[in-house]
Design a protein around this motif. Structure first.
Motif, PDB file in Angstrom:
ATOM      1  N   LEU A  18       9.462  48.709  50.533  1.00 21.97           N
ATOM      2  CA  LEU A  18       8.366  48.467  49.600  1.00 21.97           C
ATOM      3  C   LEU A  18       8.405  47.037  49.071  1.00 21.97           C
ATOM      4  O   LEU A  18       7.361  46.412  48.907  1.00 21.97           O
ATOM      5  N   VAL A  19       9.577  46.525  48.820  1.00 24.13           N
ATOM      6  CA  VAL A  19       9.698  45.133  48.371  1.00 24.13           C
ATOM      7  C   VAL A  19       9.170  44.204  49.461  1.00 24.13           C
ATOM      8  O   VAL A  19       8.419  43.263  49.178  1.00 24.13           O
ATOM      9  N   PHE A  20       9.530  44.478  50.708  1.00 22.09           N
ATOM     10  CA  PHE A  20       9.042  43.663  51.819  1.00 22.09           C
ATOM     11  C   PHE A  20       7.520  43.776  51.940  1.00 22.09           C
ATOM     12  O   PHE A  20       6.830  42.777  52.119  1.00 22.09           O
ATOM     13  N   LEU A  21       6.988  44.994  51.830  1.00 22.96           N
ATOM     14  CA  LEU A  21       5.543  45.210  51.949  1.00 22.96           C
ATOM     15  C   LEU A  21       4.790  44.471  50.851  1.00 22.96           C
ATOM     16  O   LEU A  21       3.822  43.745  51.129  1.00 22.96           O
ATOM     17  N   PHE A  22       5.217  44.625  49.602  1.00 23.65           N
ATOM     18  CA  PHE A  22       4.534  43.957  48.505  1.00 23.65           C
ATOM     19  C   PHE A  22       4.703  42.442  48.586  1.00 23.65           C
ATOM     20  O   PHE A  22       3.796  41.681  48.245  1.00 23.65           O
ATOM     21  N   GLY A  23       5.849  41.995  49.041  1.00 28.96           N
ATOM     22  CA  GLY A  23       6.043  40.556  49.234  1.00 28.96           C
ATOM     23  C   GLY A  23       5.122  40.002  50.299  1.00 28.96           C
ATOM     24  O   GLY A  23       4.557  38.913  50.148  1.00 28.96           O
ATOM     25  N   LEU A  24       4.944  40.752  51.372  1.00 29.03           N
ATOM     26  CA  LEU A  24       4.040  40.338  52.444  1.00 29.03           C
ATOM     27  C   LEU A  24       2.592  40.298  51.963  1.00 29.03           C
ATOM     28  O   LEU A  24       1.862  39.342  52.248  1.00 29.03           O
ATOM     29  N   VAL A  25       2.180  41.302  51.216  1.00 28.78           N
ATOM     30  CA  VAL A  25       0.816  41.317  50.659  1.00 28.78           C
ATOM     31  C   VAL A  25       0.619  40.129  49.729  1.00 28.78           C
ATOM     32  O   VAL A  25      -0.406  39.434  49.788  1.00 28.78           O
ATOM     33  N   LEU A  26       1.585  39.879  48.887  1.00 30.77           N
ATOM     34  CA  LEU A  26       1.508  38.747  47.967  1.00 30.77           C
ATOM     35  C   LEU A  26       1.434  37.431  48.726  1.00 30.77           C
ATOM     36  O   LEU A  26       0.648  36.543  48.374  1.00 30.77           O
ATOM     37  N   PHE A  27       2.205  37.302  49.796  1.00 33.93           N
ATOM     38  CA  PHE A  27       2.181  36.086  50.610  1.00 33.93           C
ATOM     39  C   PHE A  27       0.784  35.854  51.190  1.00 33.93           C
ATOM     40  O   PHE A  27       0.249  34.746  51.121  1.00 33.93           O
ATOM     41  N   PHE A  28       0.174  36.887  51.775  1.00 38.50           N
ATOM     42  CA  PHE A  28      -1.137  36.724  52.388  1.00 38.50           C
ATOM     43  C   PHE A  28      -2.226  36.466  51.347  1.00 38.50           C
ATOM     44  O   PHE A  28      -3.168  35.707  51.602  1.00 38.50           O
ATOM     45  N   LEU A  29      -2.115  37.083  50.183  1.00 37.98           N
ATOM     46  CA  LEU A  29      -3.088  36.806  49.124  1.00 37.98           C
ATOM     47  C   LEU A  29      -2.993  35.351  48.669  1.00 37.98           C
ATOM     48  O   LEU A  29      -4.007  34.699  48.427  1.00 37.98           O
ATOM     49  N   LEU A  30      -1.776  34.845  48.560  1.00 36.58           N
ATOM     50  CA  LEU A  30      -1.594  33.441  48.184  1.00 36.58           C
ATOM     51  C   LEU A  30      -2.103  32.508  49.278  1.00 36.58           C
ATOM     52  O   LEU A  30      -2.732  31.494  49.005  1.00 36.58           O
ATOM     53  N   ARG A  31      -1.830  32.856  50.522  1.00 32.57           N
ATOM     54  CA  ARG A  31      -2.212  32.005  51.651  1.00 32.57           C
ATOM     55  C   ARG A  31      -3.726  31.878  51.792  1.00 32.57           C
ATOM     56  O   ARG A  31      -4.233  30.817  52.138  1.00 32.57           O
ATOM     57  N   HIS A  32      -4.446  32.958  51.514  1.00 30.35           N
ATOM     58  CA  HIS A  32      -5.900  32.943  51.654  1.00 30.35           C
ATOM     59  C   HIS A  32      -6.606  32.500  50.378  1.00 30.35           C
ATOM     60  O   HIS A  32      -7.835  32.486  50.339  1.00 30.35           O
ATOM     61  N   GLY A  33      -5.853  32.168  49.360  1.00 26.05           N
ATOM     62  CA  GLY A  33      -6.452  31.662  48.128  1.00 26.05           C
ATOM     63  C   GLY A  33      -7.054  32.739  47.249  1.00 26.05           C
ATOM     64  O   GLY A  33      -7.729  32.433  46.274  1.00 26.05           O
ATOM     65  N   THR A  34      -6.835  33.998  47.583  1.00 21.73           N
ATOM     66  CA  THR A  34      -7.357  35.091  46.781  1.00 21.73           C
ATOM     67  C   THR A  34      -6.572  35.235  45.482  1.00 21.73           C
ATOM     68  O   THR A  34      -7.110  35.646  44.466  1.00 21.73           O
ATOM     69  N   LEU A  35      -5.322  34.875  45.534  1.00 22.05           N
ATOM     70  CA  LEU A  35      -4.443  34.990  44.383  1.00 22.05           C
ATOM     71  C   LEU A  35      -3.858  33.614  44.089  1.00 22.05           C
ATOM     72  O   LEU A  35      -3.344  32.946  44.978  1.00 22.05           O
ATOM     73  N   THR A  36      -3.943  33.206  42.851  1.00 25.94           N
ATOM     74  CA  THR A  36      -3.414  31.889  42.491  1.00 25.94           C
ATOM     75  C   THR A  36      -1.904  31.990  42.257  1.00 25.94           C
ATOM     76  O   THR A  36      -1.392  33.083  41.972  1.00 25.94           O
ATOM     77  N   PRO A  37      -1.194  30.888  42.372  1.00 29.48           N
ATOM     78  CA  PRO A  37       0.250  30.927  42.122  1.00 29.48           C
ATOM     79  C   PRO A  37       0.606  31.425  40.718  1.00 29.48           C
ATOM     80  O   PRO A  37       1.595  32.134  40.543  1.00 29.48           O
ATOM     81  N   GLY A  38      -0.202  31.087  39.734  1.00 25.26           N
ATOM     82  CA  GLY A  38       0.058  31.561  38.370  1.00 25.26           C
ATOM     83  C   GLY A  38      -0.063  33.073  38.257  1.00 25.26           C
ATOM     84  O   GLY A  38       0.755  33.733  37.611  1.00 25.26           O
ATOM     85  N   ALA A  39      -1.071  33.642  38.897  1.00 27.33           N
ATOM     86  CA  ALA A  39      -1.246  35.090  38.876  1.00 27.33           C
ATOM     87  C   ALA A  39      -0.126  35.780  39.650  1.00 27.33           C
ATOM     88  O   ALA A  39       0.331  36.857  39.261  1.00 27.33           O
ATOM     89  N   ALA A  40       0.314  35.173  40.747  1.00 27.35           N
ATOM     90  CA  ALA A  40       1.421  35.737  41.514  1.00 27.35           C
ATOM     91  C   ALA A  40       2.694  35.746  40.669  1.00 27.35           C
ATOM     92  O   ALA A  40       3.436  36.728  40.664  1.00 27.35           O
TER      93      ALA A  40
END
Length: 62
Positions: free
Chosen positions: A7-29
């Protein structure tokens, strides 16, 4: 233990892709990670772990 690491890996991967596509800002992450960190140290951690274990246990095994 294996479910937690997965689950840590899955959520980390989701967070990585959200950051990469600009959907999630670094501050929100950062806020999301800190929220999870502090949530884990509260009394809510055990019910969340129990619920996650129940959901994973309800999934059919291939």
């Amino acid at each position: 233990m294996a479910v937690t690491i997965s689950l840590v890996f899955l959520f980390g991967l989701v967070l990585f892709f959200l950051l990469r596509h600009g959907t999630l800002t670094p501050g929100a992450a950062f806020a999301a990670v800190m929220f999870g960190f502090f949530l884990a140290s509260t009394g809510a951690a055990e019910p969340i772990n129990d619920m996650t274990t129940a959901v994973v246990g309800a999934l059919p095994n291939p």
